[in-house]
Scaffold this motif. Structure first.
Motif, PDB file in Angstrom:
ATOM      1  N   MET A  28       0.845  -1.189   0.000  1.00  0.00           N
ATOM      2  CA  MET A  28       0.000   0.000   0.000  1.00  0.00           C
ATOM      3  C   MET A  28       0.881   1.240   0.000  1.00  0.00           C
ATOM      4  O   MET A  28       1.957   1.249   0.594  1.00  0.00           O
ATOM      5  N   THR A  29       0.411   2.303  -0.673  1.00  0.00           N
ATOM      6  CA  THR A  29       1.139   3.570  -0.717  1.00  0.00           C
ATOM      7  C   THR A  29       0.168   4.721  -0.511  1.00  0.00           C
ATOM      8  O   THR A  29      -0.860   4.806  -1.190  1.00  0.00           O
ATOM      9  N   VAL A  30       0.474   5.589   0.454  1.00  0.00           N
ATOM     10  CA  VAL A  30      -0.348   6.758   0.741  1.00  0.00           C
ATOM     11  C   VAL A  30       0.500   8.003   0.501  1.00  0.00           C
ATOM     12  O   VAL A  30       1.543   8.180   1.129  1.00  0.00           O
ATOM     13  N   SER A  31       0.061   8.856  -0.421  1.00  0.00           N
ATOM     14  CA  SER A  31       0.822  10.055  -0.763  1.00  0.00           C
ATOM     15  C   SER A  31       0.610  11.153   0.263  1.00  0.00           C
ATOM     16  O   SER A  31      -0.449  11.258   0.875  1.00  0.00           O
ATOM     17  N   ARG A  32       1.614  11.992   0.424  1.00  0.00           N
ATOM     18  CA  ARG A  32       1.512  13.125   1.340  1.00  0.00           C
ATOM     19  C   ARG A  32       0.439  14.099   0.872  1.00  0.00           C
ATOM     20  O   ARG A  32       0.251  14.313  -0.323  1.00  0.00           O
ATOM     21  N   GLY A  33      -0.230  14.700   1.825  1.00  0.00           N
ATOM     22  CA  GLY A  33      -1.218  15.724   1.514  1.00  0.00           C
ATOM     23  C   GLY A  33      -2.418  15.207   0.757  1.00  0.00           C
ATOM     24  O   GLY A  33      -3.043  15.948   0.010  1.00  0.00           O
ATOM     25  N   SER A  34      -2.762  13.934   0.954  1.00  0.00           N
ATOM     26  CA  SER A  34      -3.896  13.344   0.240  1.00  0.00           C
ATOM     27  C   SER A  34      -4.802  12.626   1.239  1.00  0.00           C
ATOM     28  O   SER A  34      -4.437  12.391   2.393  1.00  0.00           O
ATOM     29  N   LEU A 153      -7.562  15.344  16.082  1.00  0.00           N
ATOM     30  CA  LEU A 153      -7.092  16.424  15.220  1.00  0.00           C
ATOM     31  C   LEU A 153      -6.531  17.621  15.976  1.00  0.00           C
ATOM     32  O   LEU A 153      -6.011  18.557  15.361  1.00  0.00           O
ATOM     33  N   ILE A 154      -6.631  17.604  17.289  1.00  0.00           N
ATOM     34  CA  ILE A 154      -6.374  18.810  18.063  1.00  0.00           C
ATOM     35  C   ILE A 154      -4.972  19.372  17.848  1.00  0.00           C
ATOM     36  O   ILE A 154      -4.768  20.583  17.840  1.00  0.00           O
ATOM     37  N   HIS A 155      -3.984  18.507  17.626  1.00  0.00           N
ATOM     38  CA  HIS A 155      -2.593  18.986  17.534  1.00  0.00           C
ATOM     39  C   HIS A 155      -2.109  19.131  16.092  1.00  0.00           C
ATOM     40  O   HIS A 155      -0.904  19.279  15.858  1.00  0.00           O
ATOM     41  N   LYS A 156      -3.018  19.080  15.133  1.00  0.00           N
ATOM     42  CA  LYS A 156      -2.680  19.234  13.716  1.00  0.00           C
ATOM     43  C   LYS A 156      -1.551  18.288  13.305  1.00  0.00           C
ATOM     44  O   LYS A 156      -0.457  18.709  12.921  1.00  0.00           O
ATOM     45  N   PRO A 157      -1.818  16.993  13.351  1.00  0.00           N
ATOM     46  CA  PRO A 157      -0.758  16.017  13.036  1.00  0.00           C
ATOM     47  C   PRO A 157      -0.418  16.008  11.553  1.00  0.00           C
ATOM     48  O   PRO A 157      -1.221  16.432  10.710  1.00  0.00           O
ATOM     49  N   GLU A 158       0.756  15.521  11.226  1.00  0.00           N
ATOM     50  CA  GLU A 158       1.148  15.365   9.818  1.00  0.00           C
ATOM     51  C   GLU A 158       0.350  14.254   9.151  1.00  0.00           C
ATOM     52  O   GLU A 158       0.009  14.341   7.975  1.00  0.00           O
ATOM     53  N   LEU A 159       0.094  13.188   9.928  1.00  0.00           N
ATOM     54  CA  LEU A 159      -0.653  12.043   9.405  1.00  0.00           C
ATOM     55  C   LEU A 159      -1.848  11.796  10.314  1.00  0.00           C
ATOM     56  O   LEU A 159      -1.702  11.625  11.520  1.00  0.00           O
ATOM     57  N   LEU A 160      -3.026  11.803   9.730  1.00  0.00           N
ATOM     58  CA  LEU A 160      -4.253  11.582  10.482  1.00  0.00           C
ATOM     59  C   LEU A 160      -4.840  10.239  10.073  1.00  0.00           C
ATOM     60  O   LEU A 160      -5.137  10.011   8.900  1.00  0.00           O
ATOM     61  N   ILE A 161      -5.004   9.354  11.044  1.00  0.00           N
ATOM     62  CA  ILE A 161      -5.528   8.018  10.778  1.00  0.00           C
ATOM     63  C   ILE A 161      -6.874   7.888  11.480  1.00  0.00           C
ATOM     64  O   ILE A 161      -6.965   8.010  12.701  1.00  0.00           O
ATOM     65  N   LEU A 162      -7.902   7.629  10.688  1.00  0.00           N
ATOM     66  CA  LEU A 162      -9.259   7.583  11.196  1.00  0.00           C
ATOM     67  C   LEU A 162      -9.880   6.232  10.864  1.00  0.00           C
ATOM     68  O   LEU A 162      -9.996   5.866   9.689  1.00  0.00           O
ATOM     69  N   GLN A 187      -4.781  22.740   2.312  1.00  0.00           N
ATOM     70  CA  GLN A 187      -4.208  23.958   2.876  1.00  0.00           C
ATOM     71  C   GLN A 187      -3.055  23.694   3.842  1.00  0.00           C
ATOM     72  O   GLN A 187      -2.141  24.502   3.949  1.00  0.00           O
ATOM     73  N   GLU A 188      -3.094  22.570   4.566  1.00  0.00           N
ATOM     74  CA  GLU A 188      -2.077  22.321   5.575  1.00  0.00           C
ATOM     75  C   GLU A 188      -1.185  21.132   5.249  1.00  0.00           C
ATOM     76  O   GLU A 188      -0.243  20.836   5.990  1.00  0.00           O
ATOM     77  N   GLY A 189      -1.458  20.444   4.154  1.00  0.00           N
ATOM     78  CA  GLY A 189      -0.618  19.322   3.737  1.00  0.00           C
ATOM     79  C   GLY A 189      -0.728  18.101   4.626  1.00  0.00           C
ATOM     80  O   GLY A 189       0.152  17.227   4.629  1.00  0.00           O
ATOM     81  N   ILE A 190      -1.804  18.005   5.387  1.00  0.00           N
ATOM     82  CA  ILE A 190      -1.999  16.844   6.270  1.00  0.00           C
ATOM     83  C   ILE A 190      -2.439  15.648   5.433  1.00  0.00           C
ATOM     84  O   ILE A 190      -3.237  15.770   4.502  1.00  0.00           O
ATOM     85  N   THR A 191      -1.889  14.515   5.758  1.00  0.00           N
ATOM     86  CA  THR A 191      -2.253  13.273   5.077  1.00  0.00           C
ATOM     87  C   THR A 191      -3.319  12.561   5.900  1.00  0.00           C
ATOM     88  O   THR A 191      -3.194  12.429   7.120  1.00  0.00           O
ATOM     89  N   VAL A 192      -4.363  12.085   5.231  1.00  0.00           N
ATOM     90  CA  VAL A 192      -5.471  11.420   5.913  1.00  0.00           C
ATOM     91  C   VAL A 192      -5.604  10.000   5.389  1.00  0.00           C
ATOM     92  O   VAL A 192      -5.738   9.781   4.183  1.00  0.00           O
ATOM     93  N   LEU A 193      -5.548   9.032   6.330  1.00  0.00           N
ATOM     94  CA  LEU A 193      -5.794   7.628   6.012  1.00  0.00           C
ATOM     95  C   LEU A 193      -7.059   7.229   6.762  1.00  0.00           C
ATOM     96  O   LEU A 193      -7.091   7.217   7.989  1.00  0.00           O
ATOM     97  N   ILE A 194      -8.129   6.924   6.003  1.00  0.00           N
ATOM     98  CA  ILE A 194      -9.431   6.743   6.625  1.00  0.00           C
ATOM     99  C   ILE A 194     -10.046   5.420   6.185  1.00  0.00           C
ATOM    100  O   ILE A 194      -9.936   5.019   5.025  1.00  0.00           O
ATOM    101  N   THR A 195     -10.646   4.717   7.128  1.00  0.00           N
ATOM    102  CA  THR A 195     -11.435   3.531   6.794  1.00  0.00           C
ATOM    103  C   THR A 195     -12.905   3.874   7.021  1.00  0.00           C
ATOM    104  O   THR A 195     -13.244   4.701   7.872  1.00  0.00           O
TER     105      THR A 195
END
Length: 695
Positions: A28-34, A153-162, A187-195
């Motif tokens: 699996m590959t997850v791109s930054r800011g996506s 989300l409170i600390h504005k992480p680089e990678l958000l996993i939900l 806007q902030e370049g945060i990467t989101v990995l969501i199921t």
């Protein structure tokens, strides 16, 4: 310039138990800011994959790179504040208010209170959160999930996993959440990995991965996937991919997957070659003071402790009830006993009017109806007397459980007793037998039988001594040819309660602490708070230590209550230092705390933990010398008993209370050494158990 990837997974495999494969060569590959949508049915391995990405679990084989480093490696920042994690469960402390949840997760992620307040106001408006003082346990499921999402989300992480963040939310709120996710990626370049279970809502994701049976069936942009399979809905594409996997006849899906996989491998190779040192520098800037995290843990555990009202009531009332029941139930003389009397000499003695006669004619002493004198002085303080005509009739009453024993007086009792005194060694055997008070006891109840035996013998000696005085003989003639002097330690009037008290004190505080700590780690794990905290960089050792410190307050309270009730209130005299008693009692309580932590780590649920706690209680109390002295055990069992956490400390406590020993005495300091050893060993076992659970 090659686009850097946020997450790369190569040939990941993970199994539980024997042959239960969860991940099977997954790439699996997850791109930054996506936004990456990971789709799949329950049980396909999504949650396991995410737990490996955040460093809570580890792969059996394969590689994972997250934000330029391997999760769990030094300097990777993962687990840590670089990632924001919302598990599938709510994973919030039930005793938290909305405010508490924001402050806890904000502080462990390095935010100051002002930043936390600002972010809380923002998310309250965005997600329509409940009032700030509303407790999590009093919220609806949807409200809990919104708070859980916000604190991730409170600390504005680089990678958000939900993991399933929108389950149970209304469509409008789900749309607001997705709009916000799109905004922060752009806007902030945060990467989101969501199921998610809602497959169609991932249409706004930059890329989706369709997962089944531990593998990715496909990984592509949603629109491209629809075009590839000529579908109008993503669910249709997913069904076709499942059919292709089942039948292994349709190679279209496999070719499509291989095309994407080859490009992914190229990206992985280039990415691994260009993993920037600057990323590690970025991590170092975001490292958080361990002391700050520890303070947040103490605040969390303190709130849990103080707001768990039934637990507080238990902590205060239970030791009081236990001690009061012990004081009222143990050690007093048995009451309401009945003893039969068969008096062939004087019958019923006029039911108390005939007290017998003793007179001295200056030549010899004469006795008349002396059996009545004995019966009058035995009185009902030992046992209520009931008269019977024959020994067989009274024996039948004993067999029927109506009597605890019987006393028999021969018809020549007074006469033969006089001969016994006057003639001494020349007295015939028949007269010796007739001069005895024959007592038959029900020794089926040994403690009551022994009580009657001792009390009747002691009272007989007192009465007999008075008779000797009336005869103007030396009272010492009534003494048996053995004399017990004043004891070196203790007093002659100590009862069974005095023997049991030191061991009971330590047993009570040991299992009070065990009962409390048994549930702590299991509760944190079952609620998901433990793993969620670990993902944010909190050390398992710090979580455990924070629990230890908070529960130490409970042990201190229990120690104070036990010492106060037993000594000033009940009146137990301590010949040694009361401070030494307090310290030893506290240490044994600490042993119980660590014993409970071991159970909490080793057991998967509260039911099993309760079984283990109760199962360890009975062997411990039986072999600790509380019920019976350890000297009465077989030698092998006795030495085993000495290794238990309450046996030697109980002997030490008995030495302090009744013998006045100081801590310099070997009998005392060995109890301190054993308790300290138990605490250290239990803490190490608990730490090892906690770490093994993360593998």
């Amino acid at each position: 310039m090659v686009q850097q990837e946020a997450v790369i997974v190569k040939n990941a495999t993970k199994s539980y138990g024997k042959g239960q494969s969860v991940l099977n060569g997954l790439n699996m590959t997850v791109s930054r800011g996506s936004i990456y949508g990971l789709l799949g049915a329950s049980g396909c391995g999504k949650t396991t994959l995410l737990s490996c990405v955040v460093g809570v679990r580890y792969l059996d084989s394969g590689e994972i790179w997250v934000l330029g480093g391997n999760p769990g490696s030094k300097g990777s920042g993962i687990p840590g504040p670089r990632v924001g994690y919302m598990p599938q469960e709510i994973s919030l402390v039930g005793e938290f208010s909305v405010n508490d949840a924001f402050y806890y997760f904000g502080r462990i992620n390095g935010l100051d209170d002002e930043e936390i307040e600002t972010r809380q106001r923002f998310f309250s408006d965005l997600l329509q959160l409940p009032p700030a003082d509303r407790l999590v346990k009093n919220m609806s499921g949807g409200q809990q999930r919104r708070v859980s999402f916000a604190v991730a989300l409170i600390h504005k992480p680089e990678l958000l996993i939900l993991d399933e963040p929108t389950v149970g939310l209304d469509p409008i709120l789900r749309e607001n959440i997705w709009n916000y996710l799109i905004q922060i990626t752009q806007q902030e370049g945060i990467t989101v990995l969501i199921t998610t279970h809602y497959i169609e809502e991932t249409k706004d994701a930059h890329k989706i991965g369709l997962m089944r049976c531990g593998k990715l069936l496909a990984e592509s942009a949603p629109q491209k996937l629809l075009e590839r399979f000529q579908c109008s809905f993503l669910e249709e594409a997913f069904l076709k991919l499942c059919e292709a996997q089942n039948n292994t006849l349709n190679n279209e899906a496999e070719r499509f997957k291989m095309e994407d996989a080859s490009s992914n491998v190229l990206c992985q190779t280039e990415y691994e070659q260009t993993r920037a040192i600057s990323e590690y520098k970025e991590v170092s800037k975001r490292q958080i003071s361990r002391l700050k995290i520890f303070k947040a843990l103490l605040a969390k555990n303190g709130l849990q402790y103080l707001r768990y009202y039934s637990g507080l009531i238990f902590a205060v009332l239970f030791p009081i009830i236990q001690i009061l029941v012990f004081i009222m139930a143990i050690g007093d003389d048995p009451k309401d006993l009945k003893i039969g009397v068969v008096n062939d000499e004087a019958g019923t003695c006029g039911y108390g009017s005939n007290l017998g006669n003793v007179w001295n004619d200056e030549i010899t002493c004469h006795f008349g109806n002396l059996s009545c004198r004995f019966l009058h002085n035995f009185d009902d303080s030992i046992a209520t007397q009931e008269y019977y005509d024959t020994v067989s009739e009274a024996s039948q009453a004993i067999q029927n459980g109506k009597l605890s024993g019987l006393m028999y007086f021969n018809q020549n009792f007074s006469e033969t007793l006089q001969k016994r005194i006057e003639e001494g060694t020349f007295t015939e055997d028949s007269d010796l037998l007739a001069s005895e008070i024959q007592v038959f006891l029900d020794m089926g109840d040994r403690q009551i039988g022994l009580f009657l035996q001792i009390k009747l013998f002691e009272r007989f000696l007192e009465i007999y001594e008075d008779i000797m005085k009336d005869c103007k003989y030396s009272p010492k003639l009534a003494d048996p040819p053995i004399r017990f002097e004043d004891p070196i330690f203790g007093t002659t009037d100590l009862n069974y309660a005095d023997y049991v008290t030191p061991t009971y004190m330590l047993t009570v505080i040991f299992f009070l602490a065990t009962t409390v700590s048994t549930a702590l780690i299991i509760t944190d794990r079952s609620e998901g708070v433990w793993n969620r905290s670990v993902v944010q960089g909190v050390k398992a050792e710090d979580i455990l230590l924070s629990h230890v410190l908070i529960q130490s307050i409970s042990i201190a309270i229990h120690t104070a209550m036990i010492v106060l009730i037993f000594f000033p209130i009940w009146g137990l005299e301590c010949k040694g230092s009361i401070f030494t008693v307090i310290v030893l009692t506290f240490l044994v309580g600490f042993c119980g705390l660590m014993h409970g932590f071991i159970i909490s780590v080793m057991c998967k649920n509260h039911t099993m933990a309760n079984y283990c706690s109760a199962g360890s209680f009975f062997p411990l109390i039986v072999t600790s010398g509380c019920i019976w002295p350890v000297e009465g055990m077989p030698e092998g069992l006795r030495w085993f008993s000495y290794t238990l956490p309450t046996t030697l400390p109980s002997i030490s406590l008995r030495g302090i209370i009744y013998k006045g020993y100081s801590i310099s005495e070997s009998q005392v300091y060995i109890g301190f050494l054993l308790s300290t050893g138990w605490i250290l060993c239990s803490f190490m076992v608990t730490i090892l158990g906690v770490r093994s659970k993360s593998s």
